[in-house]
Design an enzyme around this catalytic site. Structure first.
Site, mmCIF file in Angstrom:
data_model
loop_
_atom_site.group_PDB
_atom_site.id
_atom_site.type_symbol
_atom_site.label_atom_id
_atom_site.label_comp_id
_atom_site.label_asym_id
_atom_site.label_seq_id
_atom_site.Cartn_x
_atom_site.Cartn_y
_atom_site.Cartn_z
ATOM 1 N N TYR A 156 0.849 -1.186 0.000
ATOM 2 C CA TYR A 156 0.000 0.000 0.000
ATOM 3 C C TYR A 156 0.887 1.239 0.000
ATOM 4 O O TYR A 156 1.601 1.506 0.958
ATOM 5 C CB TYR A 156 -0.901 -0.041 1.233
ATOM 6 C CG TYR A 156 -1.898 1.075 1.383
ATOM 7 C CD1 TYR A 156 -2.191 1.970 0.352
ATOM 8 C CD2 TYR A 156 -2.595 1.232 2.582
ATOM 9 C CE1 TYR A 156 -3.118 2.971 0.508
ATOM 10 C CE2 TYR A 156 -3.527 2.234 2.760
ATOM 11 C CZ TYR A 156 -3.787 3.096 1.725
ATOM 12 O OH TYR A 156 -4.716 4.095 1.894
ATOM 13 N N LYS A 172 -1.723 -1.416 -3.713
ATOM 14 C CA LYS A 172 -2.780 -0.409 -3.661
ATOM 15 C C LYS A 172 -2.095 0.937 -3.840
ATOM 16 O O LYS A 172 -1.265 1.332 -3.025
ATOM 17 C CB LYS A 172 -3.520 -0.477 -2.324
ATOM 18 C CG LYS A 172 -4.584 0.600 -2.150
ATOM 19 C CD LYS A 172 -5.211 0.531 -0.759
ATOM 20 C CE LYS A 172 -6.211 1.661 -0.551
ATOM 21 N NZ LYS A 172 -6.780 1.662 0.821
#
Length: 291
Positions: free
Chosen positions: A131, A159
């Site tokens: 992420y 992400k």
């Protein structure tokens, strides 16, 4: 598993500031009825930074127990040992994958980032999504680090919330030979990210309008960009309203207004201002979420 619209779940609390188990279950049922492809507990939107270790584990356990769709649990930390502990628990609980934020505050050098993610990947056999969110971590993960980590067998995606579509394109370009996915971490940029090869979104707005977010993503993945654009423009004002103040302040108020389980925010987050509450309510009315 890492394709489609997946809400970054809010964590509802009871009046005495405990995890609202029944409320969380109701919220999960609501988003599942909206057609989401998976759920993501214990992320930024879930106030993971102010959950105790036991609460963190409790939320993940509840999600796994009641979810009918894949569960991708947030298990990141700026402490590699703690991230490893959270990841081991999540894997033992039966999650389908984990989401690991790039270590925040510490601002590790490239060697530190590589070692952090590799150590966790080697220790726990579970699909991992990195992420990248510089606005929270204070550091943008270097492209070279992402590309190198994409070669690790169980690091399956990232992400992306850097706000840089050019970088997203470069990640996809440089990982084309790997089984590696890019998932949008920003609701307002989901459609552009899908257009260059992204596979889905971990979404704040999907807590409130899971049906619309799911239909938009599914349409784009099917190549129906006319429908996807229509839905994108329809929900764009709500998305902007959900970021009038620090996430998850607005979305928890939106959930409350929509009759979902929400509860108080954990300090140091404070309630949404009256002015912005009215703006959020106005957008919910326009979409027919509330009367």
């Amino acid at each position: 598993m890492f394709e489609g619209a997946m809400p970054a779940l809010i964590t509802p609390f009871t009046k005495d500031d405990r995890i609202d188990r029944e409320g969380l279950q109701r919220n999960i049922e609501f988003v599942e009825e909206g057609g989401v492809a998976g759920i993501v507990p214990c992320g930024t939107t879930g106030e993971s930074a102010t959950l105790s270790a036991l609460e963190h584990e409790e939320v993940i356990d509840i999600a796994v127990e009641c979810s009918k769709v894949p569960v991708i649990a947030g298990t990141g930390s700026n402490n590699t040992g703690e991230a490893l502990q959270f990841t081991k628990h999540a894997a033992d609980a039966g999650v389908d994958g984990v989401l690991l934020i790039s270590p925040y505050y510490n601002k590790p050098n490239p060697a530190g980032l590589l070692t952090h993610f590799k150590k966790i990947a080697e220790a726990v056999d579970v699909p991992m999504v990195m992420y990248n969110i510089p606005s929270r971590t204070g550091q943008d993960m270097p492209l070279e680090v992402i590309v190198e980590l994409a070669k690790v067998e169980n690091i399956v995606g990232i992400k992306e919330a850097s706000g840089n579509i050019g970088k997203v394109s470069q990640i996809l370009e440089n990982t084309i030979d790997e089984d590696f996915v890019v998932i949008s971490g920003e609701d307002n940029l989901t459609l552009p990210i899908l257009s260059v090869g992204g596979q889905g979104v971990i979404s704040v707005a999907a807590n409130i309008v899971p049906d619309r977010m799911s239909r938009m993503v599914n349409a784009a993945l099917a190549g129906d960009y006319e429908t996807a654009r229509k839905i994108h423009f329809e929900i764009a004002p709500l998305i902007r309203a959900l970021f009038l103040e620090t996430n998850p302040i607005p979305v928890k108020k939106a959930a409350e207004l929509a009759g979902l389980a929400s509860g108080n925010l954990r300090l140091p987050l404070a309630p949404l201002s009256e002015t912005n509450t009215q703006k959020v309510a106005d957008e919910l009315r326009k979409l027919g979420v509330i009367e």
